[in-house]
Design a protein around this motif. Sequence first.
Motif, PDB file in Angstrom:
ATOM      1  N   ALA A  84       0.813  -1.216   0.000  1.00 51.47           N
ATOM      2  CA  ALA A  84       0.000   0.000   0.000  1.00 51.47           C
ATOM      3  C   ALA A  84       0.850   1.271   0.000  1.00 51.47           C
ATOM      4  O   ALA A  84       0.576   2.224   0.727  1.00 51.47           O
ATOM      5  CB  ALA A  84      -0.938   0.005   1.207  1.00 51.47           C
ATOM      6  N   GLY A  85       1.920   1.271  -0.810  1.00 48.33           N
ATOM      7  CA  GLY A  85       2.746   2.460  -0.952  1.00 48.33           C
ATOM      8  C   GLY A  85       3.724   2.699   0.175  1.00 48.33           C
ATOM      9  O   GLY A  85       4.362   3.755   0.222  1.00 48.33           O
ATOM     10  N   ARG A  86       3.865   1.727   1.058  1.00 46.71           N
ATOM     11  CA  ARG A  86       4.766   1.880   2.201  1.00 46.71           C
ATOM     12  C   ARG A  86       5.809   0.770   2.227  1.00 46.71           C
ATOM     13  O   ARG A  86       5.595  -0.318   1.713  1.00 46.71           O
ATOM     14  CB  ARG A  86       3.988   1.863   3.525  1.00 46.71           C
ATOM     15  N   LEU A  87       6.939   1.082   2.887  1.00 52.33           N
ATOM     16  CA  LEU A  87       7.962   0.093   3.175  1.00 52.33           C
ATOM     17  C   LEU A  87       7.952  -0.170   4.672  1.00 52.33           C
ATOM     18  O   LEU A  87       7.866   0.761   5.482  1.00 52.33           O
ATOM     19  CB  LEU A  87       9.342   0.604   2.756  1.00 52.33           C
ATOM     20  N   PHE A  88       8.054  -1.439   5.040  1.00 53.90           N
ATOM     21  CA  PHE A  88       8.043  -1.824   6.446  1.00 53.90           C
ATOM     22  C   PHE A  88       9.337  -2.574   6.757  1.00 53.90           C
ATOM     23  O   PHE A  88       9.760  -3.449   5.999  1.00 53.90           O
ATOM     24  CB  PHE A  88       6.839  -2.710   6.750  1.00 53.90           C
ATOM     25  N   VAL A  89       9.944  -2.207   7.887  1.00 51.92           N
ATOM     26  CA  VAL A  89      11.209  -2.821   8.283  1.00 51.92           C
ATOM     27  C   VAL A  89      11.160  -3.166   9.767  1.00 51.92           C
ATOM     28  O   VAL A  89      10.758  -2.339  10.594  1.00 51.92           O
ATOM     29  CB  VAL A  89      12.411  -1.887   8.025  1.00 51.92           C
ATOM     30  N   THR A  90      11.551  -4.381  10.097  1.00 52.24           N
ATOM     31  CA  THR A  90      11.773  -4.780  11.480  1.00 52.24           C
ATOM     32  C   THR A  90      13.265  -4.665  11.755  1.00 52.24           C
ATOM     33  O   THR A  90      14.069  -5.279  11.046  1.00 52.24           O
ATOM     34  CB  THR A  90      11.309  -6.224  11.718  1.00 52.24           C
ATOM     35  N   GLY A  94      14.357  -3.376  18.663  1.00 47.07           N
ATOM     36  CA  GLY A  94      13.383  -2.652  19.462  1.00 47.07           C
ATOM     37  C   GLY A  94      12.409  -1.780  18.705  1.00 47.07           C
ATOM     38  O   GLY A  94      11.677  -1.014  19.334  1.00 47.07           O
ATOM     39  N   ALA A  95      12.367  -1.870  17.363  1.00 48.03           N
ATOM     40  CA  ALA A  95      11.461  -1.002  16.620  1.00 48.03           C
ATOM     41  C   ALA A  95      10.997  -1.664  15.331  1.00 48.03           C
ATOM     42  O   ALA A  95      11.749  -2.390  14.682  1.00 48.03           O
ATOM     43  CB  ALA A  95      12.122   0.336  16.306  1.00 48.03           C
ATOM     44  N   VAL A 132      12.557 -13.373   9.436  1.00 45.53           N
ATOM     45  CA  VAL A 132      11.181 -12.950   9.694  1.00 45.53           C
ATOM     46  C   VAL A 132      10.951 -11.488   9.290  1.00 45.53           C
ATOM     47  O   VAL A 132      10.694 -10.634  10.129  1.00 45.53           O
ATOM     48  CB  VAL A 132      10.800 -13.157  11.177  1.00 45.53           C
ATOM     49  N   PRO A 133      11.040 -11.181   7.990  1.00 42.37           N
ATOM     50  CA  PRO A 133      10.620  -9.844   7.574  1.00 42.37           C
ATOM     51  C   PRO A 133       9.134  -9.665   7.834  1.00 42.37           C
ATOM     52  O   PRO A 133       8.390 -10.652   7.925  1.00 42.37           O
ATOM     53  CB  PRO A 133      10.935  -9.824   6.080  1.00 42.37           C
ATOM     54  N   PHE A 142       2.001  -8.247   9.833  1.00 42.23           N
ATOM     55  CA  PHE A 142       2.307  -9.253  10.846  1.00 42.23           C
ATOM     56  C   PHE A 142       3.812  -9.257  11.077  1.00 42.23           C
ATOM     57  O   PHE A 142       4.597  -9.337  10.123  1.00 42.23           O
ATOM     58  CB  PHE A 142       1.821 -10.629  10.401  1.00 42.23           C
ATOM     59  N   VAL A 143       4.206  -9.162  12.347  1.00 38.66           N
ATOM     60  CA  VAL A 143       5.620  -9.003  12.680  1.00 38.66           C
ATOM     61  C   VAL A 143       5.958  -9.863  13.889  1.00 38.66           C
ATOM     62  O   VAL A 143       5.236  -9.866  14.890  1.00 38.66           O
ATOM     63  CB  VAL A 143       5.959  -7.530  12.998  1.00 38.66           C
ATOM     64  N   ALA A 144       7.096 -10.581  13.794  1.00 36.71           N
ATOM     65  CA  ALA A 144       7.598 -11.386  14.913  1.00 36.71           C
ATOM     66  C   ALA A 144       9.115 -11.209  14.978  1.00 36.71           C
ATOM     67  O   ALA A 144       9.870 -12.090  14.573  1.00 36.71           O
ATOM     68  CB  ALA A 144       7.226 -12.857  14.746  1.00 36.71           C
ATOM     69  N   PRO A 145       9.601 -10.062  15.451  1.00 38.50           N
ATOM     70  CA  PRO A 145      11.039  -9.777  15.408  1.00 38.50           C
ATOM     71  C   PRO A 145      11.846 -10.738  16.280  1.00 38.50           C
ATOM     72  O   PRO A 145      11.366 -11.253  17.293  1.00 38.50           O
ATOM     73  CB  PRO A 145      11.133  -8.339  15.936  1.00 38.50           C
TER      74      PRO A 145
END
Length: 205
Positions: A84-90, A94-95, A132-133, A142-145
């Motif tokens: 949706a036009g965004r980049l997501f980074v784990t 801590g962020a 786990v990107p 969905f995120v599981a760092p």
Amino acid sequence: VWKLSADDWNMDGERPWRFEGSPLVVEGRAYVVHSRRRPQMEFAISCLDAATGERVWTRNIGTGRTSAEDHQNRVSHLLPTFGAGRLFVTTDAGAIMAFDARDGRVEWAHVYESRSPDEAIDQSDQTKQGLVPPMFHEGLLFVAPNDGNRLWCIEADSGRVRWQKPQPARGDRWRHLLGVAAGGGNGQLIVSGNSLRAFDVETGR
């Protein structure tokens, strides 16, 4: 056609960067996360023109309080996710962050208590550190760092947490977000570690 070496990725006259993993190519642009360990662990994300290799923008992701020693084989593999036009980074530090893919502007950040590994060598142990990107699915992230103790479902546009689940015991951590399968009502998020589990994507059940 073009080549960009991590050894030459020196944008500020200081120590060179190292690429964290494979670039993500979307609509003629390539996005890559990079890091360096001196003087402290530091992470950034860059956007390149996929046709020419020219850098379009770079944004800092964060700086850690500590750094790996030279004799430590710290291996990480941070991969960006697009949706949706965004980049997501784990960050595994801590962020969890969302960037506007056009100009790299930070849209939101979700911070959590980072869990340090028991031993430095654990950072390179594939049985304890997963690939786990973040996973994007129909407006949800969905995120599981690796450094966290939760599986989060986050609304991708706002950063609001919809639900979260505690990680299993350390011997059975989730190390891969495999995908979202149709069925089960809203769809099921499939997660693997030493076990295989499915979660309702809307409720976390």
